[in-house]
Structures are given as structure tokens and as C-alpha cells.
Scaffold this motif. Structure first.
Motif, PDB file in Angstrom:
ATOM      1  N   ARG A 139      14.803   2.030   1.474  1.00 38.33           N
ATOM      2  CA  ARG A 139      14.828   2.093   2.943  1.00 38.33           C
ATOM      3  C   ARG A 139      13.418   1.965   3.519  1.00 38.33           C
ATOM      4  N   GLN A 140      12.457   2.616   2.871  1.00 38.71           N
ATOM      5  CA  GLN A 140      11.083   2.547   3.359  1.00 38.71           C
ATOM      6  C   GLN A 140      10.538   1.129   3.256  1.00 38.71           C
ATOM      7  N   LEU A 141      10.876   0.431   2.178  1.00 35.96           N
ATOM      8  CA  LEU A 141      10.428  -0.950   2.009  1.00 35.96           C
ATOM      9  C   LEU A 141      10.963  -1.829   3.139  1.00 35.96           C
ATOM     10  N   ARG A 142      12.239  -1.677   3.462  1.00 36.99           N
ATOM     11  CA  ARG A 142      12.824  -2.463   4.545  1.00 36.99           C
ATOM     12  C   ARG A 142      12.201  -2.083   5.891  1.00 36.99           C
ATOM     13  N   THR A 143      11.915  -0.803   6.073  1.00 34.46           N
ATOM     14  CA  THR A 143      11.289  -0.357   7.319  1.00 34.46           C
ATOM     15  C   THR A 143       9.898  -0.961   7.483  1.00 34.46           C
ATOM     16  N   ALA A 161       0.826  -1.212   0.000  1.00 30.47           N
ATOM     17  CA  ALA A 161       0.000   0.000   0.000  1.00 30.47           C
ATOM     18  C   ALA A 161       0.858   1.258   0.000  1.00 30.47           C
ATOM     19  N   GLN A 162       1.962   1.236   0.749  1.00 27.73           N
ATOM     20  CA  GLN A 162       2.861   2.387   0.800  1.00 27.73           C
ATOM     21  C   GLN A 162       3.464   2.672  -0.571  1.00 27.73           C
ATOM     22  N   LEU A 163       3.896   1.639  -1.254  1.00 34.22           N
ATOM     23  CA  LEU A 163       4.469   1.817  -2.588  1.00 34.22           C
ATOM     24  C   LEU A 163       3.431   2.375  -3.559  1.00 34.22           C
ATOM     25  N   THR A 164       2.223   1.842  -3.496  1.00 30.17           N
ATOM     26  CA  THR A 164       1.175   2.279  -4.417  1.00 30.17           C
ATOM     27  C   THR A 164       0.770   3.727  -4.172  1.00 30.17           C
ATOM     28  N   SER A 165       0.600   4.094  -2.902  1.00 34.22           N
ATOM     29  CA  SER A 165       0.111   5.433  -2.580  1.00 34.22           C
ATOM     30  C   SER A 165       1.157   6.523  -2.788  1.00 34.22           C
ATOM     31  N   SER A 186       9.600  -5.253  11.211  1.00 34.86           N
ATOM     32  CA  SER A 186       9.072  -5.899  12.414  1.00 34.86           C
ATOM     33  C   SER A 186       8.794  -7.379  12.172  1.00 34.86           C
ATOM     34  N   ALA A 187       8.301  -7.719  10.972  1.00 33.82           N
ATOM     35  CA  ALA A 187       8.053  -9.128  10.659  1.00 33.82           C
ATOM     36  C   ALA A 187       9.365  -9.886  10.503  1.00 33.82           C
ATOM     37  N   ILE A 188      10.351  -9.265   9.862  1.00 32.82           N
ATOM     38  CA  ILE A 188      11.653  -9.917   9.681  1.00 32.82           C
ATOM     39  C   ILE A 188      12.297 -10.218  11.030  1.00 32.82           C
ATOM     40  N   VAL A 189      12.214  -9.267  11.961  1.00 36.57           N
ATOM     41  CA  VAL A 189      12.804  -9.459  13.295  1.00 36.57           C
ATOM     42  C   VAL A 189      12.117 -10.601  14.031  1.00 36.57           C
ATOM     43  N   GLN A 190      10.798 -10.645  13.970  1.00 36.23           N
ATOM     44  CA  GLN A 190      10.074 -11.717  14.659  1.00 36.23           C
ATOM     45  C   GLN A 190      10.386 -13.084  14.052  1.00 36.23           C
ATOM     46  N   LEU A 191      10.531 -13.133  12.739  1.00 35.49           N
ATOM     47  CA  LEU A 191      10.906 -14.391  12.087  1.00 35.49           C
ATOM     48  C   LEU A 191      12.298 -14.839  12.533  1.00 35.49           C
ATOM     49  N   GLN A 192      13.219 -13.899  12.639  1.00 36.98           N
ATOM     50  CA  GLN A 192      14.574 -14.238  13.071  1.00 36.98           C
ATOM     51  C   GLN A 192      14.582 -14.819  14.482  1.00 36.98           C
ATOM     52  N   SER A 214      14.236 -17.234   8.241  1.00 38.64           N
ATOM     53  CA  SER A 214      14.891 -16.203   7.441  1.00 38.64           C
ATOM     54  C   SER A 214      13.958 -15.684   6.359  1.00 38.64           C
ATOM     55  N   PHE A 215      13.929 -14.349   6.219  1.00 38.46           N
ATOM     56  CA  PHE A 215      13.134 -13.721   5.164  1.00 38.46           C
ATOM     57  C   PHE A 215      13.717 -12.342   4.874  1.00 38.46           C
ATOM     58  N   GLY A 216      13.648 -11.919   3.615  1.00 44.20           N
ATOM     59  CA  GLY A 216      14.053 -10.569   3.240  1.00 44.20           C
ATOM     60  C   GLY A 216      15.501 -10.411   2.843  1.00 44.20           C
ATOM     61  N   LYS A 217      16.225 -11.521   2.679  1.00 44.20           N
ATOM     62  CA  LYS A 217      17.643 -11.409   2.340  1.00 44.20           C
ATOM     63  C   LYS A 217      17.875 -10.849   0.939  1.00 44.20           C
ATOM     64  N   THR A 218      16.886 -10.946   0.072  1.00 41.89           N
ATOM     65  CA  THR A 218      17.056 -10.442  -1.296  1.00 41.89           C
ATOM     66  C   THR A 218      16.651  -8.973  -1.436  1.00 41.89           C
ATOM     67  N   LEU A 219      16.154  -8.366  -0.365  1.00 36.36           N
ATOM     68  CA  LEU A 219      15.775  -6.955  -0.440  1.00 36.36           C
ATOM     69  C   LEU A 219      17.024  -6.089  -0.549  1.00 36.36           C
ATOM     70  N   PRO A 220      17.030  -5.087  -1.423  1.00 34.02           N
ATOM     71  CA  PRO A 220      18.206  -4.210  -1.529  1.00 34.02           C
ATOM     72  C   PRO A 220      18.417  -3.422  -0.242  1.00 34.02           C
ATOM     73  N   ASP A 221      19.677  -3.228   0.110  1.00 35.88           N
ATOM     74  CA  ASP A 221      20.023  -2.492   1.323  1.00 35.88           C
ATOM     75  C   ASP A 221      20.942  -1.326   0.960  1.00 35.88           C
ATOM     76  N   PRO A 222      20.400  -0.106   0.860  1.00 34.13           N
ATOM     77  CA  PRO A 222      21.225   1.048   0.484  1.00 34.13           C
ATOM     78  C   PRO A 222      22.024   1.629   1.644  1.00 34.13           C
ATOM     79  N   GLY A 223      21.897   1.037   2.831  1.00 30.10           N
ATOM     80  CA  GLY A 223      22.598   1.580   3.984  1.00 30.10           C
ATOM     81  C   GLY A 223      21.802   2.684   4.649  1.00 30.10           C
ATOM     82  N   PRO A 224      22.342   3.244   5.725  1.00 27.13           N
ATOM     83  CA  PRO A 224      21.608   4.289   6.450  1.00 27.13           C
ATOM     84  C   PRO A 224      21.454   5.559   5.628  1.00 27.13           C
ATOM     85  N   ALA A 225      20.400   6.296   5.907  1.00 28.86           N
ATOM     86  CA  ALA A 225      20.175   7.571   5.221  1.00 28.86           C
ATOM     87  C   ALA A 225      21.220   8.588   5.673  1.00 28.86           C
TER      88      ALA A 225
END
Length: 305
Positions: free
Chosen positions: A151-155, A124-128, A159-165, A170-181
Motif C-alpha cells: 500500500r505504501q508503494l502505491r501511495t 528511499a522509503q523502502l530502503t529506510s 500522484s505520478a500515476i494520476v498525472q500520467l492518466q 499508463s503506468f503501474g499496472k503491474t504493482l500489487p494491489d492488496p486493497g484498502p487497509a
């Protein structure tokens, strides 16, 4: 046209005006990507799924997200970024349908529901935000704006990734990580960012009555806005006076958020305007950048500079 206060010293004429017109962005001409394929067979796996089977499902989802997510890192145009965002959103919606068809053990039920929720939020965030992000990419740069999207996608999924860990999943390893803003930069009110060319006895007092910071460019007559005689930064609701202005000049001002110090531009929420009138040499002026019904100066939108 918009009306603003711009008074030459000794002149008391004030002309009323109407309300500020609302700007409507032009519709994008880019086409959105087609819906992504389902992450696995449309027939749900036999359930309820335990940890090993659920991890296998998460691995399939990661594989499906890999291509669309990587596109975010390779876009070169604002339209391409908007198209990539739509593709990722469609892929996430497909994943959400798949997850909704699964049943899991009681131990995994809480994190499963959280993952479904966060994937829906991310889609929804991406669409809006697609239209606004496309506009921001035109003023702040495609690469920088794309990193903000990543960064917004990872944010949204964090919470779901942390709970899974915590459950050794494991989930989300293929998401791009641009580093901190990067750390935000905000020049001080009245900072002179550029001063070049002739100096004179002219001066202008500028009040920024708006809710956004602005960078005001004092541009010599006949010169492009990208080559100002003086550029001054004015924080929202603040006032500053620029002195030693030479010759006849025009006033341009750009507003926004997320200031880029090296490029001297805003990266988001950008607006670019100029006063239609010419400001006379060796005169004192007072200008308020907030539209008012008592204003006597017209402004128009201009191309980004």
C-alpha cells in the motif's frame, strides 16, 4: 534492567535507578537481492520523446517491476520480506537512472519530472524502513505487514500515476494491489480481553504513563504468558484497576500500535516485557508502566507472546 513503580499497599520503600537503556536490534542475517537489470538498453532512445514513445518506455518499466513487486506478495518470513523490499528499491533506482537519461517533449516534461521524483521517494522509503518493517513482520505477521508495504508503494507513486492518466498514459499496472487497509480497532480503556481460571480477592491498579497503548497480562505463577488469568487493555496515559485476581501471579505487558482484535496483539512497534518480581496473592498493588528514577520494580524484555 528498567525501573518502574510497583507498590504493595502499606509499603513505602522506593529505590532509585538509572536511565532506561536503549535497545539495539540485532543485525539481519538475510542477504539482499542483487541489483535488477536495466529496464531497457543503456542507450537512451532518441529524443525528445512524444506520447507514444514515452508510453513504450513506461511499458518496459512496468515489465521490469513485475517480478520484484510480485515477490512482495509471496514472502513467508520477515527476512524474506526485507530482502524483497531491498530488491524492489534497487529496481526502482535502476529505473530512475533510465528515466534520467530520457528527454521528452515540453508537454510531457512536468509529469516526467514528477515520475522521477516519486520513484526516488518510493525507493528511499523502502530502503529506510526495511529494518523496522522486518521487526513489525515478526510481531504483526508477514502477510499483513507485506500488504502494508504494498500500500505504501502505491501511495508513494500515486500522484505520478494520476498525472500520467490525465495525459492518457499508463503506468503501474503491474504493482500489487492488496486493497484498502482494514479499519483501525482500539479497545476501550480497561476492557477485559481475557478472564479465565481462579478468581480471588487480589487487585492491581495499573497506570499506563507511556505514549503507546498496552495489553497487560496477569499470569498465574508457573503459567506461560500466552495463557493469562486476565488480559486488560489500557490506553496511553490512562489508568485502570483489575479486581478478583486469584493466587500469586506475574505481570507481563506488550505495547505497540495497530491492534489486532482477533489475535489480541499489536501489529507494529511491538515491545514485550515482564516485571521480574512476583505479585503476592490477595494483596493490592499499584503499578506505573512508565520508567522512573523513583521506581522500585525491575522489568526485562521477553519473547513475543
Amino acid at each position: 534492567m528498567k525501573r518502574w513503580v510497583a507498590l504493595c499497599a502499606g509499603i513505602g520503600l522506593v529505590v532509585g535507578c538509572g536511565a532506561e537503556p536503549r535497545h539495539t536490534p540485532e543485525p539481519s542475517a538475510s542477504a539482499t537481492g542483487s541489483a535488477a537489470p536495466a529496464p531497457a538498453s543503456s542507450v537512451p532512445a532518441a529524443g525528445p520523446l512524444g506520447a507514444a514513445a514515452y508510453q513504450a518506455e513506461l511499458r518496459r518499466i512496468d515489465q521490469v517491476l513485475t517480478g520484484p513487486a510480485r515477490r512482495l506478495t509471496r514472502v513467508r518470513t520477515a527476512e524474506g520480506l526485507a530482502d524483497s523490499m531491498s530488491t524492489v528499491a534497487e529496481t526502482l533506482n535502476t529505473v530512475a537512472i533510465r528515466l534520467a537519461a530520457l528527454t521528452v517533449t515540453t508537454r510531457l516534461n512536468g509529469v516526467h519530472e514528477l515520475l522521477k521524483e516519486r520513484i526516488g521517494v518510493a525507493a528511499a522509503q523502502l530502503t529506510s524502513s526495511t529494518r523496522k518493517t522486518e521487526d513489525d513482520a515478526r510481531c504483526g505477521g508477514v502477510a499483513y505487514t507485506s500488504q502494508q508495504v504494498q500500500r505504501q508503494l502505491r501511495t508513494d507513486l500515486k500522484s505520478a500515476i494520476v498525472q500520467l492518466q490525465r495525459l492518457k498514459l499508463s503506468f503501474g499496472k503491474t504493482l500489487p494491489d492488496p486493497g484498502p487497509a482494514p479499519e483501525p480497532v482500539r479497545p476501550r480503556n480497561g476492557d477485559i480481553l481475557v478472564r479465565r481460571a481462579a478468581e480471588g480477592t487480589g487487585q492491581v491498579k495499573i497506570t499506563n504513563g507511556t505514549t503507546h497503548d498496552v495489553a497487560v497480562s496477569i499470569v498465574g505463577d508457573g503459567q506461560p504468558p500466552g495463557e493469562p488469568q486476565v488480559m486488560v487493555y489500557i490506553q496511553s496515559t490512562k489508568t485502570t484497576t483489575v479486581k478478583r485476581i486469584g493466587g500469586t501471579y506475574h505481570l507481563y505487558f506488550k505495547s505497540g500500535s495497530d491492534w489486532d482484535q482477533s489475535e489480541r496483539k499489536f501489529r507494529a512497534d511491538c515491545s514485550f516485557k515482564k516485571f521480574d518480581q512476583t505479585f503476592g496473592r490477595n494483596q493490592g498493588w499499584q503499578v506505573n508502566l512508565q520508567p522512573t528514577t523513583r521506581g522500585n520494580a525491575d522489568t526485562t524484555q521477553v519473547e513475543a507472546y
